[in-house]
Design a protein around this motif. Structure first.
Motif, mmCIF file in Angstrom:
data_model
loop_
_atom_site.group_PDB
_atom_site.id
_atom_site.type_symbol
_atom_site.label_atom_id
_atom_site.label_comp_id
_atom_site.label_asym_id
_atom_site.label_seq_id
_atom_site.Cartn_x
_atom_site.Cartn_y
_atom_site.Cartn_z
ATOM 1 N N ALA A 101 0.807 -1.221 0.000
ATOM 2 C CA ALA A 101 0.000 0.000 0.000
ATOM 3 C C ALA A 101 0.839 1.269 0.000
ATOM 4 O O ALA A 101 0.520 2.227 -0.706
ATOM 5 C CB ALA A 101 -0.935 -0.013 1.219
ATOM 6 N N GLN A 102 1.912 1.303 0.783
ATOM 7 C CA GLN A 102 2.699 2.529 0.878
ATOM 8 C C GLN A 102 3.683 2.696 -0.275
ATOM 9 O O GLN A 102 4.345 3.731 -0.385
ATOM 10 C CB GLN A 102 3.434 2.619 2.223
ATOM 11 N N GLN A 103 3.762 1.674 -1.164
ATOM 12 C CA GLN A 103 4.640 1.783 -2.330
ATOM 13 C C GLN A 103 3.876 2.174 -3.598
ATOM 14 O O GLN A 103 4.452 2.238 -4.677
ATOM 15 C CB GLN A 103 5.377 0.459 -2.556
ATOM 16 N N LEU A 104 2.603 2.461 -3.455
ATOM 17 C CA LEU A 104 1.795 2.857 -4.604
ATOM 18 C C LEU A 104 1.993 4.324 -4.984
ATOM 19 O O LEU A 104 1.363 4.801 -5.919
ATOM 20 C CB LEU A 104 0.311 2.586 -4.329
ATOM 21 N N ASN A 105 2.854 5.029 -4.252
ATOM 22 C CA ASN A 105 3.161 6.411 -4.619
ATOM 23 C C ASN A 105 4.291 6.477 -5.639
ATOM 24 O O ASN A 105 4.703 7.560 -6.037
ATOM 25 C CB ASN A 105 3.533 7.229 -3.377
ATOM 26 N N ARG A 106 4.793 5.327 -6.084
ATOM 27 C CA ARG A 106 5.864 5.292 -7.077
ATOM 28 C C ARG A 106 5.298 5.482 -8.488
ATOM 29 O O ARG A 106 4.101 5.297 -8.716
ATOM 30 C CB ARG A 106 6.599 3.946 -7.002
ATOM 31 N N PRO A 107 6.150 5.820 -9.457
ATOM 32 C CA PRO A 107 5.695 5.902 -10.850
ATOM 33 C C PRO A 107 5.108 4.567 -11.308
ATOM 34 O O PRO A 107 5.519 3.502 -10.837
ATOM 35 C CB PRO A 107 6.980 6.238 -11.623
ATOM 36 N N ILE A 108 4.163 4.621 -12.251
ATOM 37 C CA ILE A 108 3.486 3.413 -12.725
ATOM 38 C C ILE A 108 4.484 2.403 -13.275
ATOM 39 O O ILE A 108 4.307 1.189 -13.113
ATOM 40 C CB ILE A 108 2.436 3.763 -13.798
ATOM 41 N N ARG A 109 5.547 2.865 -13.910
ATOM 42 C CA ARG A 109 6.536 1.933 -14.457
ATOM 43 C C ARG A 109 7.163 1.083 -13.352
ATOM 44 O O ARG A 109 7.433 -0.109 -13.545
ATOM 45 C CB ARG A 109 7.615 2.690 -15.228
ATOM 46 N N GLU B 49 -4.236 7.079 -14.827
ATOM 47 C CA GLU B 49 -3.944 6.603 -13.468
ATOM 48 C C GLU B 49 -5.076 6.934 -12.500
ATOM 49 O O GLU B 49 -5.567 8.055 -12.449
ATOM 50 C CB GLU B 49 -2.647 7.247 -12.978
ATOM 51 N N THR B 50 -5.498 5.930 -11.726
ATOM 52 C CA THR B 50 -6.507 6.123 -10.677
ATOM 53 C C THR B 50 -6.026 5.373 -9.436
ATOM 54 O O THR B 50 -6.572 4.339 -9.072
ATOM 55 C CB THR B 50 -7.885 5.583 -11.114
ATOM 56 N N ILE B 51 -5.003 5.917 -8.796
ATOM 57 C CA ILE B 51 -4.354 5.204 -7.690
ATOM 58 C C ILE B 51 -4.231 6.108 -6.470
ATOM 59 O O ILE B 51 -3.904 7.288 -6.577
ATOM 60 C CB ILE B 51 -2.960 4.710 -8.126
ATOM 61 N N ILE B 52 -4.532 5.540 -5.314
ATOM 62 C CA ILE B 52 -4.199 6.196 -4.052
ATOM 63 C C ILE B 52 -3.196 5.316 -3.328
ATOM 64 O O ILE B 52 -3.037 4.141 -3.641
ATOM 65 C CB ILE B 52 -5.447 6.432 -3.159
ATOM 66 N N TYR B 53 -2.488 5.888 -2.368
ATOM 67 C CA TYR B 53 -1.490 5.124 -1.624
ATOM 68 C C TYR B 53 -1.562 5.478 -0.145
ATOM 69 O O TYR B 53 -2.144 6.488 0.247
ATOM 70 C CB TYR B 53 -0.083 5.414 -2.159
#
Length: 207
Positions: free
Chosen positions: A72-80, A155-159
């Motif tokens: 969960a806390q690593q979802l702030n990284r670039p999509i790549r 992109e539709t992501i929260i972290y």
């Protein structure tokens, strides 16, 4: 953030689309979709994981499904980078499906068989002293594929923010941040988001 639950659900759906895309483009769609989860790593030490056991079941007679988690806390990284983690865990999944022993030491040490699998499925692989052939990055060809995915999937992501011991502010005025790959460390007097440029991994607080 208007509705956190809805945004969380959209995040999981986005990761499911990413899995489907990578499965089609890199694994010839041979991997049955596992349960895709977003869970917390309380020690801030991993980007994701795959469960060799089929841990998700509807009932006692159900054969169950594997799990691929993106931390969960690593979802702030670039999509790549998130895609690299997804493909990395899909390589473990591929090894499980084909009865290949790609790790040892309770799954922490990645052997040369993992290296071969990862290189076959769109990743560059480097050896890390204590955990083997575990450092992976997208090849240039795979990067092109992920670029196309991003263009067609906004992109539709929260972290989640990083975890600190007991979620309590430390009494010390400094924190030690450590790279999970090479072990390099730095100290900071406040909470920061910092990356090891050598390994291209987020540095985490040492407990």
């Amino acid at each position: 953030m208007i509705n956190g639950t809805e945004k969380y659900i959209e995040t999981v759906k986005y990761l499911e689309r990413l899995f489907d895309y990578c499965n089609e483009k890199l694994f010839e769609s041979e991997l049955e979709k596992p349960v895709i989860t977003v869970q917390l790593d309380s020690k801030n030490k991993t980007n994701g994981w795959f469960t060799a056991a089929k841990v998700w079941k509807e009932n006692d007679t159900d054969d169950g499904a594997h799990e691929i988690n993106i931390t969960a806390q690593q979802l702030n990284r670039p999509i790549r980078q998130i895609a690299e983690t997804m493909i990395h865990e899909m390589c473990h999944y591929y090894a499980e499906v084909h009865n290949m022993q790609d790790t040892s030491r309770s799954g922490t040490y990645h052997n040369k068989l993992f290296k071969q699998i990862a290189e076959k499925h769109g990743l560059k692989v480097e050896c890390v002293k204590t955990i083997g052939w575990s450092h992976t990055e997208l090849t240039s060809a795979t990067d092109v594929l992920i670029t196309s995915f991003v263009e067609h999937n906004p992109e539709t992501i929260i972290y989640r923010t990083p975890v600190f011991t007991g979620q309590i502010v430390k009494t010390s005025s400094t924190r030690k941040y450590v790279c999970p790959c090479c072990g390099s460390s730095v100290r900071a007097t406040k909470q920061v988001n910092i990356m090891c440029l050598d390994c291209k991994k987020a540095m985490t607080v040492e407990e």
